[in-house]
Scaffold this active site. Structure first.
Site, PDB file in Angstrom:
ATOM      1  N   LYS A 213      10.852  13.084  -3.271  1.00 26.72           N
ATOM      2  CA  LYS A 213      10.982  13.334  -1.834  1.00 26.72           C
ATOM      3  C   LYS A 213      12.276  12.742  -1.280  1.00 26.72           C
ATOM      4  CE  LYS A 213      10.504  14.121   2.400  1.00 26.72           C
ATOM      5  NZ  LYS A 213       9.479  14.352   3.345  1.00 26.72           N
ATOM      6  N   CYS A 267      13.796  12.098   9.318  1.00 25.48           N
ATOM      7  CA  CYS A 267      13.640  12.143   7.861  1.00 25.48           C
ATOM      8  C   CYS A 267      14.975  12.003   7.164  1.00 25.48           C
ATOM      9  CB  CYS A 267      13.001  13.467   7.464  1.00 25.48           C
ATOM     10  SG  CYS A 267      11.553  13.811   8.448  1.00 25.48           S
TER      11      CYS A 267
HETATM   12  N1  SAJ Z   1      21.748  19.765   9.941  1.00 23.78           N
HETATM   13  C1  SAJ Z   1      23.129  19.988   9.943  1.00 23.78           C
HETATM   14  N2  SAJ Z   1      23.621  20.964   9.142  1.00 23.78           N
HETATM   15  C2  SAJ Z   1      22.830  21.733   8.344  1.00 23.78           C
HETATM   16  C3  SAJ Z   1      21.447  21.496   8.323  1.00 23.78           C
HETATM   17  C4  SAJ Z   1      20.936  20.500   9.139  1.00 23.78           C
HETATM   18  O1  SAJ Z   1      23.873  19.317  10.673  1.00 23.78           O
HETATM   19  O2  SAJ Z   1      23.365  22.603   7.667  1.00 23.78           O
HETATM   20  C5  SAJ Z   1      21.187  18.712  10.786  1.00 23.78           C
HETATM   21  C6  SAJ Z   1      20.184  19.253  11.807  1.00 23.78           C
HETATM   22  O3  SAJ Z   1      20.843  19.754  12.936  1.00 23.78           O
HETATM   23  C7  SAJ Z   1      19.369  18.003  12.095  1.00 23.78           C
HETATM   24  C8  SAJ Z   1      19.335  17.306  10.741  1.00 23.78           C
HETATM   25  O4  SAJ Z   1      20.406  17.843   9.998  1.00 23.78           O
HETATM   26  O5  SAJ Z   1      20.005  17.189  13.042  1.00 23.78           O
HETATM   27  C9  SAJ Z   1      18.034  17.472   9.969  1.00 23.78           C
HETATM   28  O6  SAJ Z   1      17.571  18.799  10.087  1.00 23.78           O
HETATM   29  P1  SAJ Z   1      16.963  19.620   8.850  1.00 23.78           P
HETATM   30  O7  SAJ Z   1      16.586  20.961   9.330  1.00 23.78           O
HETATM   31  O8  SAJ Z   1      17.903  19.570   7.720  1.00 23.78           O
HETATM   32  O9  SAJ Z   1      15.732  18.764   8.376  1.00 23.78           O
HETATM   33  P2  SAJ Z   1      14.419  18.117   9.082  1.00 23.78           P
HETATM   34  O10 SAJ Z   1      14.710  16.667   9.314  1.00 23.78           O
HETATM   35  O11 SAJ Z   1      13.934  18.900  10.215  1.00 23.78           O
HETATM   36  O12 SAJ Z   1      13.379  18.301   7.868  1.00 23.78           O
HETATM   37  C10 SAJ Z   1      13.698  17.775   6.579  1.00 23.78           C
HETATM   38  C11 SAJ Z   1      13.403  18.853   5.514  1.00 23.78           C
HETATM   39  N3  SAJ Z   1      13.976  18.466   4.244  1.00 23.78           N
HETATM   40  C12 SAJ Z   1      14.751  19.287   3.521  1.00 23.78           C
HETATM   41  O13 SAJ Z   1      15.072  20.411   3.895  1.00 23.78           O
HETATM   42  C13 SAJ Z   1      15.220  18.795   2.193  1.00 23.78           C
HETATM   43  C14 SAJ Z   1      11.895  19.051   5.401  1.00 23.78           C
HETATM   44  O14 SAJ Z   1      11.594  19.951   4.351  1.00 23.78           O
HETATM   45  C15 SAJ Z   1      11.200  17.699   5.161  1.00 23.78           C
HETATM   46  O15 SAJ Z   1       9.800  17.845   5.052  1.00 23.78           O
HETATM   47  C16 SAJ Z   1      11.513  16.820   6.341  1.00 23.78           C
HETATM   48  O16 SAJ Z   1      12.923  16.607   6.363  1.00 23.78           O
HETATM   49  C17 SAJ Z   1      10.750  15.517   6.176  1.00 23.78           C
HETATM   50  O17 SAJ Z   1       9.720  15.353   6.851  1.00 23.78           O
HETATM   51  O18 SAJ Z   1      11.151  14.701   5.336  1.00 23.78           O
END
Ligand code: SAJ
Length: 413
Positions: A213, A267
């Protein structure tokens, strides 16, 4: 060997949807939370968090009596622990106090044959600690660290992996990593997850499941840090980073994520620190990615400050406050951090647009920050800062931005 009653400890963003989905399979679910208000809300068939369609599922399972919430744990066949695991202090030390409290709360009602699953994202070794805390509280029962497969209580780690906004689909469709403290623990946990998961349940040990994870979220953090670093380099070299990444991603083995104003949420900005904290000497890239992503909001503030210098007292419209697109969750949001910093620095008149909320949080109201519509903001602003790629901004008529100074951290305009 079936599960008549499942207890979910912690009814937040992971626990409540999990409880509701299991209850929707006809299993009797008792949700436990220390927050009396959340418990009352759920027992009224309502929800205290925002997640698409969750209200409908919760209303349904509460009305059939399959889901009930309480503040005091009750006996059950399985306990799923979904409590927060933040970090504390300067060294980002994991704070396992919520897991410890959950262990102490469920220990008195444990019975021989029960399964305890830790779902919270945890540093390596946390499942063993949970089992240890349970064993200390219940010397009359045996646990996997003492008796392996023959233990009275089965303990496993099965980290949640759902994406906020898609929780109900992903809870069912995602594959699950199931790390038991013994083979018998893993097998029993698979039986539980098979009651509601359509994806594959892949067995490993508890430590590997914990690390899997952390690895998933660190991978994403490192990839975003790479994109964020590129965005800063591109600014310096007068290159459009969005075009650059699109071109590079045409290579069959390149897949760069999107730069942004920083990484938010509870996360991705937290979990990599668990790895860094366990192996500070070795986790170099993981730590650097955290630092790069954490610096990005400051970089955006510097960009806005430079643009504002060209005006006497500019009106600055900040588009988006949530931590990512199309959600209303403002917790750990880089957008919010940027807006508050701009206000604290006295950089012009700040107005905000967040189509997913109706009222600003107290901290922003105290700073007299205004929440307005996109139209009004574009009408008044000299500088527009796009902080979140919400649908409403992506579909806005780009000619409305023509006469403005635009700082587009998400590449939507
Ligand atoms: N972000 C970027 N650029 C990107 C993708 C995301 O700047 O290309 C930013 C988003 O705007 C946000 C942050 O990253 O601020 C996190 O967003 P996210 O959509 O990447 O992830 P979370 O935090 O909503 O959810 C993540 C997920 N993990 C992965 O995709 C590996 C989810 O599957 C997990 O279950 C979750 O963390 C968790 O609970 O750990």
């Amino acid at each position: 060997m079936s599960f008549n009653t499942v207890s979910v400890i912690g009814l937040g963003y992971i626990g409540l949807p999990t409880a509701a989905v299991i209850a929707s399979r006809g299993i009797n679910v008792v949700g436990v939370d220390v927050n009396q208000k959340a418990v009352d809300t759920i027992n009224n068939g309502e929800i205290h968090i925002v997640e698409p369609d969750l209200d409908i599922v919760v209303r349904g399972v509460v009305s059939t009596g399959n889901l009930r919430a309480t503040t005091e744990p009750e006996p059950a066949d399985a306990f799923m622990v979904a409590v927060p695991t933040p970090f504390k202090g300067e060294n980002h030390e994991p704070d396992l106090s919520y897991i410890e409290s959950a262990a102490k709360a469920i220990a008195p009602v444990l019975e021989k044959g029960n399964l305890v699953v830790l779902e919270s994202t945890s540093p390596v070794g946390a499942t063993e600690k949970l089992s240890q805390w349970l064993a200390e509280a219940r010397p009359d029962l045996t646990f996997p660290q003492q008796k392996g497969d023959a233990a009275d209580i089965k303990v496993a780690h099965c980290p949640e992996r759902v994406l906020p906004g898609y929780v109900l689909q992903e809870l069912v469709s995602n594959d699950r990593v199931i790390g038991g403290m013994s083979s018998a623990c893993s097998e029993r946990a698979v039986e539980l997850y098979k009651t509601f998961v359509r994806g594959e349940c892949v067995i490993t040990n508890a430590r590997t499941a914990e690390m899997a994870k952390l690895t998933e979220n660190s991978f994403r953090d490192v990839n975003i840090a790479f994109a964020n670093e590129l965005s800063v380099i591109c600014d310096k070299l007068h290159i459009n980073v969005w075009e650059l990444i699109k071109l590079a991603n045409r290579h069959p083995r390149v897949n760069i994520l999107n730069p942004g104003p920083g990484v938010g949420g509870h996360c991705i900005a937290v979990d990599p620190w668990f790895i860094v904290n366990s192996c500070p000497e070795q986790a170099k890239i993981i730590e650097m990615a955290r630092l790069v992503n954490d610096y990005k909001p400051n970089y955006v503030v510097e960009q806005v400050t430079r643009a504002a210098d060209e005006f006497k007292r500019p009106v600055i419209a900040c588009l988006g406050l949530a931590f990512k697109a199309d959600i209303d969750d403002l917790r750990e949001s880089p957008a919010l951090q940027i807006v508050e910093q701009l206000v604290d620095d006295g950089i012009g008149e700040i107005i905000t647009v967040e189509p997913n909320i109706t009222e600003l949080p107290q901290s922003m109201l105290e700073k007299n920050i205004e929440l307005t519509s996109l139209e009004q903001a574009l009408d008044r602003a000299n500088i527009v800062v796009v902080l979140v790629d919400h649908r409403q901004f992506k579909t806005a008529d780009s000619s409305q931005f023509a006469a403005k100074v635009v700082i587009d951290t998400r590449g939507v305009i």
